[in-house]
Design a protein around this motif. Structure first.
Motif, PDB file in Angstrom:
ATOM      1  N   GLU A  16       0.865  -1.201   0.102  1.00 28.71           N
ATOM      2  CA  GLU A  16      -0.062   0.008  -0.044  1.00 28.71           C
ATOM      3  C   GLU A  16       0.815   1.308   0.187  1.00 28.71           C
ATOM      4  OE1 GLU A  16      -3.129   2.218   3.098  1.00 28.71           O
ATOM      5  OE2 GLU A  16      -3.042  -0.174   3.017  1.00 28.71           O
ATOM      6  N   PHE A  17       0.650   2.138  -1.048  1.00 28.48           N
ATOM      7  CA  PHE A  17       1.314   3.469  -1.288  1.00 28.48           C
ATOM      8  C   PHE A  17       0.746   4.383  -0.097  1.00 28.48           C
ATOM      9  CE2 PHE A  17       2.584   7.510  -3.382  1.00 28.48           C
ATOM     10  CZ  PHE A  17       3.946   7.403  -3.264  1.00 28.48           C
ATOM     11  N   CYS A  18       1.458   5.229   0.495  1.00 31.43           N
ATOM     12  CA  CYS A  18       0.951   6.284   1.561  1.00 31.43           C
ATOM     13  C   CYS A  18       1.477   7.436   1.354  1.00 31.43           C
ATOM     14  CB  CYS A  18       1.159   6.045   2.873  1.00 31.43           C
ATOM     15  SG  CYS A  18       0.368   4.242   3.626  1.00 31.43           S
ATOM     16  N   ARG A  19       0.882   8.462   1.248  1.00 30.39           N
ATOM     17  CA  ARG A  19       1.597   9.956   1.026  1.00 30.39           C
ATOM     18  C   ARG A  19       1.335  10.707   2.498  1.00 30.39           C
ATOM     19  NH1 ARG A  19       0.897  11.949  -4.484  1.00 30.39           N
ATOM     20  NH2 ARG A  19       0.554  10.198  -5.871  1.00 30.39           N
ATOM     21  N   PHE A  20       2.452  11.478   2.720  1.00 27.49           N
ATOM     22  CA  PHE A  20       2.701  12.742   3.716  1.00 27.49           C
ATOM     23  C   PHE A  20       2.354  14.081   3.282  1.00 27.49           C
ATOM     24  CE2 PHE A  20       5.682  13.927   7.417  1.00 27.49           C
ATOM     25  CZ  PHE A  20       5.071  14.882   7.542  1.00 27.49           C
ATOM     26  N   TYR A  21       1.543  14.716   3.720  1.00 24.10           N
ATOM     27  CA  TYR A  21       1.364  16.296   3.123  1.00 24.10           C
ATOM     28  C   TYR A  21       1.373  17.155   4.395  1.00 24.10           C
ATOM     29  CZ  TYR A  21      -0.322  14.459  -1.204  1.00 24.10           C
ATOM     30  OH  TYR A  21      -0.625  13.832  -2.580  1.00 24.10           O
ATOM     31  N   ARG A  22       1.851  18.286   4.072  1.00 22.26           N
ATOM     32  CA  ARG A  22       1.684  19.443   5.050  1.00 22.26           C
ATOM     33  C   ARG A  22       1.273  20.688   4.512  1.00 22.26           C
ATOM     34  NH1 ARG A  22       6.814  22.208   8.190  1.00 22.26           N
ATOM     35  NH2 ARG A  22       6.518  23.434   6.395  1.00 22.26           N
ATOM     36  N   SER A  23       0.517  21.660   5.112  1.00 24.17           N
ATOM     37  CA  SER A  23      -0.079  22.565   4.545  1.00 24.17           C
ATOM     38  C   SER A  23       1.111  23.526   4.099  1.00 24.17           C
ATOM     39  CB  SER A  23      -0.938  23.562   5.542  1.00 24.17           C
ATOM     40  OG  SER A  23      -0.311  23.853   6.727  1.00 24.17           O
ATOM     41  N   VAL A  24       1.258  24.155   2.963  1.00 23.88           N
ATOM     42  CA  VAL A  24       2.175  25.057   2.560  1.00 23.88           C
ATOM     43  C   VAL A  24       2.547  26.351   3.330  1.00 23.88           C
ATOM     44  CG1 VAL A  24       0.948  26.360   0.873  1.00 23.88           C
ATOM     45  CG2 VAL A  24       3.309  26.059   0.442  1.00 23.88           C
ATOM     46  N   ASN A  25       1.065  26.714   3.751  1.00 23.74           N
ATOM     47  CA  ASN A  25       1.132  27.675   4.602  1.00 23.74           C
ATOM     48  C   ASN A  25       0.839  27.596   6.170  1.00 23.74           C
ATOM     49  OD1 ASN A  25       1.527  30.301   2.757  1.00 23.74           O
ATOM     50  ND2 ASN A  25      -0.378  29.684   2.097  1.00 23.74           N
ATOM     51  N   ALA A  26       1.512  28.379   7.178  1.00 23.62           N
ATOM     52  CA  ALA A  26       1.122  28.101   8.425  1.00 23.62           C
ATOM     53  C   ALA A  26      -0.117  28.490   8.712  1.00 23.62           C
ATOM     54  CB  ALA A  26       2.114  28.754   9.663  1.00 23.62           C
ATOM     55  N   ARG A  27      -0.780  28.136   9.770  1.00 20.67           N
ATOM     56  CA  ARG A  27      -2.491  28.329   9.991  1.00 20.67           C
ATOM     57  C   ARG A  27      -2.594  29.401  11.246  1.00 20.67           C
ATOM     58  NH1 ARG A  27      -2.737  26.999   5.329  1.00 20.67           N
ATOM     59  NH2 ARG A  27      -5.208  27.444   5.434  1.00 20.67           N
ATOM     60  N   ASP A  28      -3.526  30.134  11.313  1.00 19.16           N
ATOM     61  CA  ASP A  28      -3.791  31.247  12.298  1.00 19.16           C
ATOM     62  C   ASP A  28      -4.816  30.531  13.477  1.00 19.16           C
ATOM     63  OD1 ASP A  28      -5.115  33.300  13.801  1.00 19.16           O
ATOM     64  OD2 ASP A  28      -4.949  34.645  12.076  1.00 19.16           O
ATOM     65  N   MET A  29      -4.318  30.241  14.393  1.00 16.14           N
ATOM     66  CA  MET A  29      -4.915  29.537  15.544  1.00 16.14           C
ATOM     67  C   MET A  29      -6.072  30.343  16.148  1.00 16.14           C
ATOM     68  SD  MET A  29      -4.078  26.198  15.711  1.00 16.14           S
ATOM     69  CE  MET A  29      -4.362  26.566  14.063  1.00 16.14           C
ATOM     70  N   GLY A  30      -5.784  31.602  16.132  1.00 18.33           N
ATOM     71  CA  GLY A  30      -7.245  32.416  16.625  1.00 18.33           C
ATOM     72  C   GLY A  30      -8.382  32.222  15.553  1.00 18.33           C
TER      73      GLY A  30
END
Length: 197
Positions: free
Chosen positions: A64-78
């Motif tokens: 099984e092939f799995c992918r790891f992604y991360r958002s390109v931009n940091a997120r605003d927790m507020g």
């Protein structure tokens, strides 16, 4: 007595959306495959998230092939916090066991980006084409910094900010797509630890 270990993390580190996923289109010939995904937010650097990704891989079937992604931009927790509070007030029967993926879903929304980087999906690794494209970007705006990341089908190019894209589709539509605030491919592996791209 309060358990301080259950408190919030006091850190100025940026927060990103993380997605581990195994998709049908990557695993059409894998026997017993069932599509899976795990999403959450994290302040951990990529190298510290690799054990969790390896654990996700190991829970799949052989091949099984799995992918790891991360958002390109940091997120605003507020902004994310406000969205979550409104949701919890309106949906009082929400299953709190699903809260991690719900928070990640809110964080992934465009208005929760705290940075303005653009992600370009580039469908070839051909050096001449890539260099020509990077020149095109530089001519558009010489202040843009570009980072090139390999993906299974080409490259993901992260730009430090956007540009006037009026003629983009006409010139680059066959090989490049502007994704803007999206998920950046980090890694891809098949169970048994084989990199297949």
């Amino acid at each position: 007595m309060k358990n301080k270990k259950w408190g919030t993390i006091n850190s100025d580190a940026p927060v990103y959306v993380i997605l581990f996923v195994s998709r049908n289109k990557d695993n059409t010939d894998v026997e017993g495959f069932v599509e899976r995904r795990k999403s959450f937010i994290s302040q951990q650097p990529i190298e510290e998230l690799m054990p969790a990704f390896h654990d996700f891989i190991e829970k799949g079937v052989t091949g099984e092939f799995c992918r790891f992604y991360r958002s390109v931009n940091a997120r605003d927790m507020g902004v994310v916090r406000k969205k979550l509070l409104h949701f919890l007030i309106e949906e009082d029967d929400f299953n709190l066991c699903c809260i991690r993926s719900k928070v990640a879903g809110f964080a992934a929304q465009k208005e929760c980006a705290i940075e303005k980087k653009w992600l370009i999906d580039f469908d070839t690794r051909e050096p001449e084409k890539l260099n020509e494209f990077l020149e095109y970007i530089s001519e558009k705006d010489e202040t843009i910094e570009a980072t090139v990341n390999d993906t299974p089908n080409g490259c993901a190019i992260v730009l430090s900010h956007g540009f006037n894209s009026q003629d983009f589709a006409e010139k680059w539509g066959e090989v490049a797509t502007i994704k803007k605030d999206d998920l950046l491919f980090i890694d891809g592996r098949a169970k048994m630890g084989l990199v297949v791209w």
